[in-house]
Structure formats: structure tokens, C-alpha cells
Design a protein around this motif. Structure first.
Motif, PDB file in Angstrom:
ATOM      1  N   TRP A  36     -82.262 -11.019-118.395  1.00  0.00           N
ATOM      2  CA  TRP A  36     -81.122 -11.116-119.303  1.00  0.00           C
ATOM      3  C   TRP A  36     -79.806 -10.939-118.535  1.00  0.00           C
ATOM      4  O   TRP A  36     -78.871 -11.722-118.702  1.00  0.00           O
ATOM      5  CB  TRP A  36     -81.227 -10.059-120.406  1.00  0.00           C
ATOM      6  CG  TRP A  36     -79.988  -9.934-121.244  1.00  0.00           C
ATOM      7  CD1 TRP A  36     -78.881  -9.160-120.974  1.00  0.00           C
ATOM      8  CD2 TRP A  36     -79.683 -10.628-122.464  1.00  0.00           C
ATOM      9  NE1 TRP A  36     -77.930  -9.314-121.946  1.00  0.00           N
ATOM     10  CE2 TRP A  36     -78.393 -10.213-122.871  1.00  0.00           C
ATOM     11  CE3 TRP A  36     -80.381 -11.540-123.240  1.00  0.00           C
ATOM     12  CZ2 TRP A  36     -77.790 -10.686-124.036  1.00  0.00           C
ATOM     13  CZ3 TRP A  36     -79.780 -12.020-124.405  1.00  0.00           C
ATOM     14  CH2 TRP A  36     -78.511 -11.598-124.785  1.00  0.00           C
ATOM     15  N   MET A  40     -76.940 -13.808-118.161  1.00  0.00           N
ATOM     16  CA  MET A  40     -75.670 -13.571-118.826  1.00  0.00           C
ATOM     17  C   MET A  40     -74.508 -13.498-117.834  1.00  0.00           C
ATOM     18  O   MET A  40     -73.424 -14.028-118.100  1.00  0.00           O
ATOM     19  CB  MET A  40     -75.747 -12.291-119.649  1.00  0.00           C
ATOM     20  CG  MET A  40     -76.610 -12.410-120.893  1.00  0.00           C
ATOM     21  SD  MET A  40     -76.070 -13.718-122.009  1.00  0.00           S
ATOM     22  CE  MET A  40     -74.451 -13.113-122.487  1.00  0.00           C
ATOM     23  N   LEU A  59     -68.569 -13.155-127.869  1.00  0.00           N
ATOM     24  CA  LEU A  59     -69.388 -12.149-127.203  1.00  0.00           C
ATOM     25  C   LEU A  59     -68.883 -10.746-127.525  1.00  0.00           C
ATOM     26  O   LEU A  59     -69.658  -9.820-127.768  1.00  0.00           O
ATOM     27  CB  LEU A  59     -69.391 -12.363-125.688  1.00  0.00           C
ATOM     28  CG  LEU A  59     -70.269 -13.491-125.136  1.00  0.00           C
ATOM     29  CD1 LEU A  59     -70.099 -13.601-123.633  1.00  0.00           C
ATOM     30  CD2 LEU A  59     -71.734 -13.258-125.478  1.00  0.00           C
ATOM     31  N   THR A  62     -69.320  -9.989-131.471  1.00  0.00           N
ATOM     32  CA  THR A  62     -70.695  -9.793-131.937  1.00  0.00           C
ATOM     33  C   THR A  62     -71.409  -8.664-131.206  1.00  0.00           C
ATOM     34  O   THR A  62     -72.582  -8.393-131.481  1.00  0.00           O
ATOM     35  CB  THR A  62     -71.511 -11.094-131.778  1.00  0.00           C
ATOM     36  OG1 THR A  62     -71.396 -11.558-130.423  1.00  0.00           O
ATOM     37  CG2 THR A  62     -71.009 -12.167-132.716  1.00  0.00           C
ATOM     38  N   ILE A  64     -72.418  -8.364-128.066  1.00  0.00           N
ATOM     39  CA  ILE A  64     -73.482  -8.748-127.141  1.00  0.00           C
ATOM     40  C   ILE A  64     -73.092  -8.310-125.727  1.00  0.00           C
ATOM     41  O   ILE A  64     -72.064  -8.728-125.199  1.00  0.00           O
ATOM     42  CB  ILE A  64     -73.731 -10.265-127.193  1.00  0.00           C
ATOM     43  CG1 ILE A  64     -74.250 -10.643-128.588  1.00  0.00           C
ATOM     44  CG2 ILE A  64     -74.721 -10.691-126.128  1.00  0.00           C
ATOM     45  CD1 ILE A  64     -74.436 -12.123-128.790  1.00  0.00           C
ATOM     46  N   SER A  65     -73.930  -7.488-125.133  1.00  0.00           N
ATOM     47  CA  SER A  65     -73.668  -6.947-123.799  1.00  0.00           C
ATOM     48  C   SER A  65     -74.194  -7.885-122.727  1.00  0.00           C
ATOM     49  O   SER A  65     -75.218  -8.544-122.901  1.00  0.00           O
ATOM     50  CB  SER A  65     -74.330  -5.572-123.651  1.00  0.00           C
ATOM     51  OG  SER A  65     -74.334  -5.156-122.307  1.00  0.00           O
ATOM     52  N   PRO A  70     -79.628  -7.381-126.293  1.00  0.00           N
ATOM     53  CA  PRO A  70     -79.041  -6.796-127.502  1.00  0.00           C
ATOM     54  C   PRO A  70     -80.085  -6.201-128.435  1.00  0.00           C
ATOM     55  O   PRO A  70     -81.175  -6.748-128.597  1.00  0.00           O
ATOM     56  CB  PRO A  70     -78.313  -7.967-128.157  1.00  0.00           C
ATOM     57  CG  PRO A  70     -79.015  -9.179-127.643  1.00  0.00           C
ATOM     58  CD  PRO A  70     -79.453  -8.841-126.249  1.00  0.00           C
ATOM     59  N   MET A  75     -76.418  -5.260-133.265  1.00  0.00           N
ATOM     60  CA  MET A  75     -75.771  -6.542-133.553  1.00  0.00           C
ATOM     61  C   MET A  75     -75.383  -6.629-135.026  1.00  0.00           C
ATOM     62  O   MET A  75     -74.304  -7.093-135.373  1.00  0.00           O
ATOM     63  CB  MET A  75     -76.703  -7.701-133.203  1.00  0.00           C
ATOM     64  CG  MET A  75     -76.706  -8.110-131.748  1.00  0.00           C
ATOM     65  SD  MET A  75     -77.721  -9.584-131.476  1.00  0.00           S
ATOM     66  CE  MET A  75     -76.783 -10.823-132.359  1.00  0.00           C
ATOM     67  N   GLY A 131     -79.738 -15.373-129.250  1.00  0.00           N
ATOM     68  CA  GLY A 131     -78.798 -14.257-129.330  1.00  0.00           C
ATOM     69  C   GLY A 131     -77.518 -14.528-128.578  1.00  0.00           C
ATOM     70  O   GLY A 131     -76.417 -14.365-129.105  1.00  0.00           O
ATOM     71  N   ALA A 132     -77.654 -14.987-127.339  1.00  0.00           N
ATOM     72  CA  ALA A 132     -76.468 -15.235-126.518  1.00  0.00           C
ATOM     73  C   ALA A 132     -75.907 -16.636-126.705  1.00  0.00           C
ATOM     74  O   ALA A 132     -74.783 -16.921-126.289  1.00  0.00           O
ATOM     75  CB  ALA A 132     -76.817 -15.022-125.047  1.00  0.00           C
ATOM     76  N   ALA A 135     -75.123 -16.686-131.540  1.00  0.00           N
ATOM     77  CA  ALA A 135     -74.324 -15.614-132.140  1.00  0.00           C
ATOM     78  C   ALA A 135     -72.839 -15.647-131.790  1.00  0.00           C
ATOM     79  O   ALA A 135     -71.998 -15.477-132.681  1.00  0.00           O
ATOM     80  CB  ALA A 135     -74.926 -14.253-131.776  1.00  0.00           C
ATOM     81  N   SER A 238     -77.005 -21.297-123.378  1.00  0.00           N
ATOM     82  CA  SER A 238     -78.053 -20.383-122.937  1.00  0.00           C
ATOM     83  C   SER A 238     -78.843 -20.911-121.745  1.00  0.00           C
ATOM     84  O   SER A 238     -79.764 -20.251-121.269  1.00  0.00           O
ATOM     85  CB  SER A 238     -79.021 -20.096-124.088  1.00  0.00           C
ATOM     86  OG  SER A 238     -79.628 -21.293-124.535  1.00  0.00           O
TER      87      SER A 238
END
Length: 583
Positions: A36, A40, A59, A62, A64-65, A70, A75, A131-132, A135, A238
Motif C-alpha cells: 500500500w 500510494m 485524499l 476522505t 486516506i493515509s 485505510p 474513513m 479505496g485510493a 474515494a 490506482s
């Protein structure tokens, strides 16, 4: 199984809640976390230059780290501020359910994460993609409304039988691939079946067409000018490989239009062509243009025929507003208009998405059929008749009557009562001692059972699913309790432990480990692993240990020589570390 709900998730109907699966955060290994973090960091570095501005803003909005996968609960606490929520599901769910979640402002996120071997791209749903990818962009209000509206319209799209067959085949393959000790022959047979179905789908259904629109916008969309676009599609956001590929001249860019609905895609290959929308508002314009072609808005003979071909639960709405929900079996037409329809099995009758009292699947347990259209030789439709008109034609309580419809449909019986809608229009007429015929064929006959005739001149809408969600038991999905558990080899468990040690060192929770010793173990016992060496290189550079950093670089050069395919991943990882130190 339980999950943490909130005000948005509380509104979900039962048939959607059946797909929700709790996110077991403890299942993520330190290797998963490293995957991840790598993806990212690389994405944010590159996408800050080529993605729509909503991506980086999203980012932050929402929650998201970049550094860790996450947590769904975290979230949701942040997403609710923009009116959305997120749920974890076990991989593939039916397309109509996926879209219906969107209609309720809920993101569907597969909680699995891709393996290190597939770090650049995976066709299977995973938390990096959803998610990434999805979102962040919903933080843009115009796009969020498009996504909601797309779900609202998309879940009404009618599939055909082959769509469902293909979905079941794909889901079956995803399950057996994750299961331990599945014979290779079984996997090969499942893959062969999918290939056969894909090559024999026939004419595309509404669901297939709207999935194309979804793919070329939500998944693989570009925005701005054709010769200088930005990325907003989750599939591109992604994928560290395809996000760069799509910006080259090797990928053709064309203006987005409804033609995208007729453009198929191959999920296993990079896309050779992408569509560019000038702005997010234009997406909604094309969506409405497509919706105007759907049976949802056109109804008619073609609409009910689509439901018959789908072999799935669907609904027709007559011009009086009466809605009939069930599995449609047949239709009789006259001059290209339906004059009689028949369902099989449990059927319910509704008005404005609310089931009519006394017309549940318990009352119509073996199907529902009815004539429709105009009476022969009478210009005034029954639905337009006033009480005085009805009486003039002997259509009132206690009269034994024969009604002959255009197309030679006849209904004979004693009228018991009528049911009206809120506007006072009659929508049902109930008979006893009733017989319905088409020419010489008997369609219905009963002396001891009441017959309800639907009133409606024409079908104004036909769509997937029931009118009233509470009319049918739609809970039939079995949620997998967890990701398929495969017994891990001792070496893999030890490698995960080394990743965990390095992670704890970087986060300051355990600074007693020997990074040099971990590195030697990697060199001696895991010569093909490269990602942990990248993380050790970062620590060495951060601490100013140039000699250690040089040793790691030399080792990674040997890894690249033995496996040239991952050379660019190693180079990118080293460059990210160097750039972060300069910043």
C-alpha cells in the motif's frame, strides 16, 4: 457478522446489507502495508502532476493515509461529512447491487489488497483500486452527484440471462483461485468457461451498455482537453503502470460521448483508447442521454420483451401508475403493442413503489396475467373513464360483462370491485367467475378464485428489480467469512516478521532492531524480495548512513539483473526516497 453502521448505512435495504463484510484489519500483514505504502507514494508523486485537482484534495478530505491501509471505520467518520459512506464486501458482487450501493451514496470497497507480485495492476477488486481510486474523487460535489445518479439509473438497467451467467462464472473463478489446494485443472476449466461466455454474449443488454459507460468514466475516465487531459478514473488512479501509460501518445484520446456505451473493453489488457470529458457536468449529460434509450423510460413492447429475455425479477409500470413486479414469462402483441402479459411465480402489485394492500406475492403466488390497451371500438381508454362513463359501459360492481380488447383479447366475468390510485383513476378491476381468452386460447379460467385485471393503456416503463423492495425476499447471497486462508510456509512468516520489524522501527515503536541484520537475512534467504530493501534504503538515507545505503543499492542492482521485469519498480522506489530527502 457485524460491522459498524452509521446514519447513511442504516438506510440501506436488507438485500444490499447482505453483501457487507466486516473489514478484519488484523488480516493485513506488514507486506500488505508495504505494498500500500509503495503504491500510494508512487501514485501521489506522479498523480500530483497528471490527475484532476480533486484527487489530492480528496485524499485529505476522505482521510486516506499514504503510509497505511485505510481503516473503514475511520474513513466513514470522515466520509459522512460529504454525505457518503463506505463498506467492505467480499470481492465481486452483482453489477446491479454495486450500482445500487452508489445510489445510496455508499462506496463498495473490496477489503483484499493485491499481492506484491501484482503490485502494478490487478483486474480483481482490491482496496488500492477502490479505496485510493474511487474515494478521493467523490469529494468533488459534481462528480459525487454523477456517481449517485449513475447508480440510481444503472441499478434499473435490464440484464440478459448471459450477463448473470458470466457474473456467476467470474465470481466462481475468483473464489476457487483464492481457495487452498484448488486443482489447476479446475481453474483452467473455469477460465475456459469465462472465455467461452465472453465470446458468445450476443447483442449487449442494457446492463452491458451502461457498464461500458461506467468503465470509460468512473474507471478509466480522462477530463479536460483531448490533447492535454487529466486523470480521474479509479482504474487509472490506482494503477502505477497504466496511469503513466495512458498519458503517452500510444493511447488514443477521443472526446467523450454516448458512443462510449457501444465501446467494449478488455479488463486484462491496457486500454488502447480512452475518452476525455470536458468537465464532470458533461458526464451527467451523456448519462441522461443514455437513460432516454432505456426501457426505464421507453417502456412498450420492447421493454417487457427485455424483461422476458432477462429471466430475472423485473417491473413494468402501466400508464395508470400500476406496477407489476415478477418474472415475466410471455407477452401477446397486436400492432406492435402489448395487449396481454403474464408473469410466472410470485408477483406483487404496487403503486408509486409501495405494494398495494392485498396484492403481495402471497396473493399472486403463481403469477399474474392481464389484458391491457383499449377496448375494441371504444376511443376512450378505461383509465380515462369517469364513474359515469364506466357505468355507461356497464363497468361497475355486480355486472356480469364481456370486455373485448383490441387484438381479440376477451375477459368475461362478474365485476366485484375496482381499485383506484391517488388521482382517483381506476387501476384494477376485480372479477369472479372469470374467463380470459385470446382468439380460441384460454389464458385464465376460474369459478372459485378472484381475478384482478390491470387497467392501463400502455407500458410506460420496464426496469430491473421490484417496485417495492419489501415485496420479495432478496437475501440470497452468502458472504465469505474471510479471505481464503492458505497455510503459510515458515519462510514467508519470517519474511513478514522482518517487514513488521522495519515498519515498527520507522514508526518509532521499536528502535532496538538491527537493520543491518535484517538486511543480511534478506540477502541470504530472500534474494528475490526487493520492497523491504527499498524500505531499508529509506531508513539508511534518512539516518545519514551512506555506507549502508550503498550496500543496499548494490544488492538491488543484483536483484534487477536476476529479474529485469521489476527493474523499473526498484528504480522508482529509490528515486522516491531521494526526492523525499530533497523536499
Amino acid at each position: 457478522m457485524s460491522y459498524q453502521s452509521n446514519a447513511i448505512l442504516d438506510k440501506l435495504p436488507k438485500h444490499l446489507k447482505q453483501f457487507i463484510k466486516p473489514q478484519d484489519y488484523a488480516e493485513y500483514t506488514a507486506i500488505d502495508q508495504a505494498v500500500w505504502r509503495y503504491v500510494m507514494r508512487k501514485n501521489v508523486d506522479y498523480l500530483s502532476k497528471v490527475a484532476h485537482k480533486s484527487y489530492l484534495e480528496g485524499l485529505q478530505k476522505t482521510g486516506i493515509s499514504i503510509d497505511k491501509i485505510p481503516n473503514m471505520y475511520g474513513m466513514n467518520r470522515i466520509l459522512q461529512e460529504i454525505g457518503w459512506a463506505a463498506v467492505a464486501v467480499d470481492g465481486f458482487i452483482p453489477p446491479s447491487a454495486f450500482m445500487e450501493f452508489q445510489a445510496y451514496n455508499v462506496l463498495v470497497i473490496a477489503s483484499d489488497i493485491r499481492q506484491l507480485e501484482h503490485i502494478e495492476y490487478t483486474p480483481a477488486p482490491d482496496i488500492i483500486h477502490e479505496g485510493a481510486g474511487h474515494a478521493p474523487i467523490i469529494a468533488n460535489p459534481e462528480y459525487a452527484e454523477y456517481l449517485r445518479r449513475f447508480g440510481e439509473i444503472g441499478c434499473k438497467a435490464i440484464s440478459n440471462a448471459k450477463d448473470y451467467e458470466l457474473y456467476e462464472a467470474v465470481r466462481h473463478l475468483s473464489i476457487i483461485k483464492e481457495a487452498a489446494d484448488t486443482p489447476k485443472e479446475e481453474i483452467a476449466e473455469a477460465e475456459k468457461q469465462i472465455e467461452y461466455l465472453q465470446n458468445n454474449m450476443g447483442a449487449p443488454s442494457e446492463m452491458a451498455l451502461i457498464r461500458n459507460l461506467h468503465w470509460w468514466t468512473v474507471e478509466y475516465g480522462l477530463i479536460g482537453q483531448v490533447d492535454h487531459p487529466k486523470i480521474y478514473g479509479a482504474g487509472l488512479l490506482s494503477s502505477i503502470g497504466e496511469s503513466a501509460w495512458c498519458m503517452t501518445n500510444k493511447v488514443k484520446k477521443v472526446p467523450y460521448s454516448i458512443e462510449a456505451a457501444n465501446t467494449s473493453f478488455d479488463i486484462t489488457k491496457p486500454q488502447p483508447q480512452l475518452f476525455v470529458t470536458p468537465n464532470f457536468a458533461f458526464l451527467s449529460q451523456v448519462l441522461e442521454e443514455f437513460a432516454n434509450t432505456m426501457a426505464l423510460r421507453t417502456g412498450g413492447l420492447n421493454g417487457i420483451q427485455k424483461l422476458i429475455n432477462s429471466r430475472e425479477l423485473g417491473t413494468i409500470e402501466l400508464s395508470t401508475g400500476l406496477q407489476v413486479s415478477g418474472n415475466f414469462e410471455s407477452v401477446i402483441a397486436y400492432k406492435n403493442k402489448p395487449i396481454f402479459f403474464q408473469t410466472k411465480g410470485p408477483t406483487s402489485l404496487s403503486f408509486r413503489e409501495k405494494e398495494l394492500i392485498g396484492h403481495s406475492i402471497k396473493h399472486h403466488y403463481d403469477g399474474f396475467g392481464s389484458p391491457m390497451g383499449r377496448l375494441k371500438g371504444i376511443n376512450l381508454a378505461i383509465e380515462d373513464m369517469s364513474p359515469r362513463d364506466l357505468k355507461a359501459y356497464n363497468i361497475f360492481e355486480g355486472q356480469t360483462i364481456t370486455l373485448e380488447f383490441e387484438g381479440n383479447i376477451k375477459i368475461t366475468g362478474e365485476i366485484i370491485t375496482g381499485t383506484r390510485n391517488l388521482q382517483g383513476e381506476i387501476i384494477l378491476i376485480t372479477f369472479k367467475d372469470c374467463k380470459v381468452t385470446h382468439n380460441t386460447k384460454v389464458l385464465f379460467e376460474s369459478q372459485d378464485r378472484l381475478y384482478n385485471m390491470a387497467v392501463g393503456e400502455h407500458i410506460v416503463s420496464a426496469f430491473n428489480g421490484p417496485a417495492d423492495l419489501n415485496s420479495f425476499d432478496l437475501v440470497n447471497h452468502q458472504v465469505l467469512s474471510s479471505r481464503a486462508v492458505t497455510k503459510k510456509h515458515k519462510n514467508l512468516l519470517q519474511l513478514e516478521n522482518y517487514y513488521q520489524q522495519v515498519r515498527e522501527y520507522r514508526e518509532g515503536t521499536n528502535t532496538t532492531i538491527s537493520r543491518h541484520k535484517v538486511f543480511q537475512e534478506i540477502c541470504n534467504n530472500y534474494p528475490e524480495d526487493w520492497l523491504l530493501s527499498i524500505e531499508l534504503f529509506e531508513l539508511a538515507k534518512t539516518n545519514g548512513d551512506t555506507e549502508f545505503a550503498a550496500d543496499i543499492t548494490s544488492h538491488l542492482e543484483r536483484v534487477k539483473q536476476n529479474n529485469p521485469k521489476i527493474g523499473h519498480l526498484i528504480d522508482d522506489g529509490l528515486n522516491l526516497v531521494e526526492q523525499s530527502l530533497i523536499c
